[in-house]
Design an enzyme around this catalytic site. Structure first.
Site, mmCIF file in Angstrom:
data_model
loop_
_atom_site.group_PDB
_atom_site.id
_atom_site.type_symbol
_atom_site.label_atom_id
_atom_site.label_comp_id
_atom_site.label_asym_id
_atom_site.label_seq_id
_atom_site.Cartn_x
_atom_site.Cartn_y
_atom_site.Cartn_z
ATOM 1 N N ASP A 48 0.443 -1.293 -0.110
ATOM 2 C CA ASP A 48 -0.453 0.404 -0.320
ATOM 3 C C ASP A 48 0.943 1.139 0.503
ATOM 4 O O ASP A 48 0.268 2.489 0.369
ATOM 5 C CB ASP A 48 -1.722 0.232 1.106
ATOM 6 C CG ASP A 48 -1.587 -1.776 1.363
ATOM 7 O OD1 ASP A 48 -2.478 -1.728 -0.091
ATOM 8 O OD2 ASP A 48 -1.553 -2.187 2.467
ATOM 9 N N LYS A 74 1.593 2.720 -5.546
ATOM 10 C CA LYS A 74 2.006 1.766 -6.207
ATOM 11 C C LYS A 74 1.616 2.842 -7.975
ATOM 12 O O LYS A 74 1.920 3.001 -8.771
ATOM 13 C CB LYS A 74 2.539 1.032 -6.805
ATOM 14 C CG LYS A 74 3.497 0.310 -5.597
ATOM 15 C CD LYS A 74 3.776 -1.458 -5.282
ATOM 16 C CE LYS A 74 2.883 -1.846 -4.514
ATOM 17 N NZ LYS A 74 2.827 -1.808 -3.468
ATOM 18 N N GLN A 108 2.074 -6.357 -3.006
ATOM 19 C CA GLN A 108 2.950 -6.084 -1.326
ATOM 20 C C GLN A 108 3.458 -5.210 -1.386
ATOM 21 O O GLN A 108 4.264 -4.107 -2.880
ATOM 22 C CB GLN A 108 2.585 -7.396 -0.790
ATOM 23 C CG GLN A 108 0.868 -8.577 -0.952
ATOM 24 C CD GLN A 108 0.610 -9.004 -2.760
ATOM 25 O OE1 GLN A 108 1.562 -9.757 -3.311
ATOM 26 N NE2 GLN A 108 -0.553 -8.688 -2.573
ATOM 27 N N GLY A 117 -4.123 -4.623 -3.995
ATOM 28 C CA GLY A 117 -4.995 -3.739 -4.613
ATOM 29 C C GLY A 117 -4.653 -1.953 -4.706
ATOM 30 O O GLY A 117 -3.789 -1.455 -4.396
ATOM 31 N N HIS A 118 -4.615 -1.820 -6.128
ATOM 32 C CA HIS A 118 -4.896 -0.741 -6.641
ATOM 33 C C HIS A 118 -5.649 0.617 -6.711
ATOM 34 O O HIS A 118 -6.438 0.071 -7.492
ATOM 35 C CB HIS A 118 -3.646 -0.527 -7.545
ATOM 36 C CG HIS A 118 -2.408 -1.447 -7.692
ATOM 37 N ND1 HIS A 118 -1.853 -0.922 -7.044
ATOM 38 C CD2 HIS A 118 -2.230 -2.359 -8.363
ATOM 39 C CE1 HIS A 118 -0.539 -1.593 -6.945
ATOM 40 N NE2 HIS A 118 -0.659 -2.346 -7.897
HETATM 41 P P1 IMP Z 1 -2.133 -13.194 1.711
HETATM 42 O O1 IMP Z 1 -1.522 -12.493 0.332
HETATM 43 O O2 IMP Z 1 -3.700 -13.033 1.880
HETATM 44 O O3 IMP Z 1 -1.270 -14.624 2.003
HETATM 45 O O4 IMP Z 1 -1.651 -12.009 3.741
HETATM 46 C C1 IMP Z 1 -1.129 -12.138 4.092
HETATM 47 C C2 IMP Z 1 -0.197 -10.894 4.016
HETATM 48 O O5 IMP Z 1 -0.190 -9.529 3.573
HETATM 49 C C3 IMP Z 1 -1.347 -10.218 5.258
HETATM 50 O O6 IMP Z 1 -0.899 -9.398 6.638
HETATM 51 C C4 IMP Z 1 -2.080 -9.828 4.062
HETATM 52 O O7 IMP Z 1 -3.169 -7.946 5.721
HETATM 53 C C5 IMP Z 1 -0.865 -9.043 3.387
HETATM 54 N N1 IMP Z 1 -1.579 -8.418 2.783
HETATM 55 C C6 IMP Z 1 -2.034 -8.514 1.126
HETATM 56 N N2 IMP Z 1 -1.194 -9.001 0.540
HETATM 57 C C7 IMP Z 1 -1.361 -7.572 0.181
HETATM 58 C C8 IMP Z 1 -1.785 -5.820 -0.116
HETATM 59 O O8 IMP Z 1 -2.058 -5.712 -0.979
HETATM 60 N N3 IMP Z 1 -1.402 -4.625 0.321
HETATM 61 C C9 IMP Z 1 -1.043 -4.598 2.407
HETATM 62 N N4 IMP Z 1 -1.073 -6.304 2.230
HETATM 63 C C10 IMP Z 1 -1.288 -7.316 1.438
#
Ligand code: IMP
Length: 425
Positions: A14, A17, A225, A41-42
């Site tokens: 977040d 990007k 991420q 998420g963008h």
């Molecule tokens: P997962 O990717 O759904 O397995 O989640 C693992 C960790 O990564 C968790 O803490 C999520 O909140 C975090 N996470 C996954 N995708 C994002 C993103 O795009 N932005 C921020 N945190 C993310």
């Protein structure tokens, strides 16, 4: 001229990007996702309409850019089709410029079900995942039992792989969680139907990227991420399940030496969603202030983001391990008007610094801060570095000193124009 550019968030995701991609877009020919899935998420405003991209590279909203989803991405076809539909409502047809690798592993409904059941369980470590089956799909990939996109076009092989998967998953659902079973025929029919719809998008990404490289086209490799969520170099186990750092090569099929320039992105402070240690987290009114002023709500799950000061200790380490050449600093305007601003430069911990860098176990790390004077004259909307207040410049230069790399771009607000470009790449 830099032609293969990698863009990487250096915190827990977040970092903004989408905005950076947007600014680079006019000079780009192609954009590639190489890891993660629809956990990302963008949020972008296109033609006055808000679109949240999860799986598609956010550069898709520029009609001259060809977009790719490389083999390192785990693909939920439900998510893909709903996102294509939403994007096409605003952008028109994107079929001709979206190519997905036939080597991508799929996210099946059993991956999502297991991810959510584990997160809800009181007996297992809660990671705070997005509940989208990302980690569970990668588990199958590493376990060499993934169903890949190419498998969708061989019905016998697909049936066999789904049968084996359901033998395994249905038994866990029943015996460990007392959860509903998934029906083989129903799932097979759904996969076959989606396979047909997917056909126009499936391609040989390696070959197409090589062709673009041969024509000296400019390609952006968009990390989802942030580096602190990297499965290997992040704050394990509170990470996502893919390699962000160095993942471009294996996630697309290009050589590591192909990358000409890596841009790292950091916010002027820090946010995190999900569980896990966060040494500079603020639990006081300053944390609430950053969350409110920065609009810090997760784009994928709508969860409030935890907020804190910039962590220079982690930033320096992430810059080093990921080979960042230049930094993009976002959301500096959120700090406008603060009397004092802190940057963590080191930790006090029972562990040595070297041990922390090795394991990224920051559970007991207590941040040591450098306190800087804030600035009353806003940075918001500024487009020229020379127009910034001396204290804002001092803050930026301190970040350069701590990270060891130049700040080449500064985002001073949500609009595309709210940007200072210090070095054009
Ligand atoms: P997962 O990717 O759904 O397995 O989640 C693992 C960790 O990564 C968790 O803490 C999520 O909140 C975090 N996470 C996954 N995708 C994002 C993103 O795009 N932005 C921020 N945190 C993310």
């Amino acid at each position: 001229m830099k032609r293969n550019i990698s863009l990487l968030g250096l915190q827990w995701g977040d970092e903004g990007k989408g905005k950076v991609v947007d600014n680079l877009a006019k000079d780009l020919d192609a954009a590639v996702r190489y890891q993660g899935g629809h956990n990302a998420g963008h949020t972008l405003i296109v033609n006055g309409k808000k679109i949240v991209f999860h799986l598609l590279p956010s550069a898709i909203c520029h009609e001259n850019i060809k977009c790719f989803i490389g083999r390192g991405v785990v693909v939920s076809l439900d998510a893909l089709f709903s996102e294509i539909k939403e994007a096409e409502e605003v952008l028109g047809e994107i079929k001709g410029r979206l190519r997905i690798s036939s080597a991508c592993s799929l996210i099946q409904p059993y991956h999502i079900q297991l991810d959510q059941l584990r997160e809800q369980s009181n007996n297992l470590t809660k990671i705070g995942t997005t509940g989208r089956g990302i980690g569970t799909s990668y588990e199958d990939r590493v376990g060499r039992r993934s169903i890949r996109i190419a498998d969708l076009y061989n019905e016998e092989k697909l049936r066999d792989k789904l049968y084996q998967a359901l033998e395994f998953y249905n038994s866990i659902f029943k015996n460990s969680f007392g959860a509903p079973q998934i029906d083989l025929q129903e799932l097979l029919d759904k996969n076959l139907k989606q396979a047909e719809d997917l056909k126009p998008y499936v391609g040989n990404v390696i070959e197409e990227i090589r062709e673009l490289q041969d024509q000296d086209k400019k390609i952006l490799f968009e990390g989802a991420q942030g580096a602190l969520l990297d499965i290997s170099l992040g704050t394990y186990p509170y990470v996502t399940s893919s390699n962000l750092i160095g993942g471009v090569s294996s996630g697309v099929g290009i050589s590591p030496s192909d990358i000409d320039y890596t841009i790292g992105i950091t916010k002027a402070y820090t946010t995190r969603v999900g569980e896990g240690p966060f040494p500079t987290e603020l639990f006081d009114e300053m944390g609430t202030y950053l969350a409110e002023k920065g609009g810090e709500v997760g784009a994928t799950t709508g969860r409030p983001r935890r907020c804190g000061w910039l962590d220079g200790f982690l930033l320096n380490n992430m810059v080093k391990v990921s080979g960042v050449n230049g930094l993009c600093l976002t959301k500096i305007d959120v700090l406008d008007g603060l009397e004092k601003i802190k940057i963590c430069t080191d930790y006090s911990s029972a562990q040595t610094k070297e041990a922390i860098i090795e394991t990224m176990d920051i559970e007991d790390a207590v941040p040591l801060y450098l306190e800087l004077d804030g600035w009353s004259e806003p940075t918001a909307g500024k487009t020229d570095y020379d127009d910034l207040n001396a204290n804002a410049k001092a803050f930026i230069e301190k970040i350069e000193e701590i990270s060891g790399v130049p700040v080449i771009m500064i985002s001073t607000g949500p609009k595309r124009e709210d940007t200072i470009i210090r070095k054009k790449i």
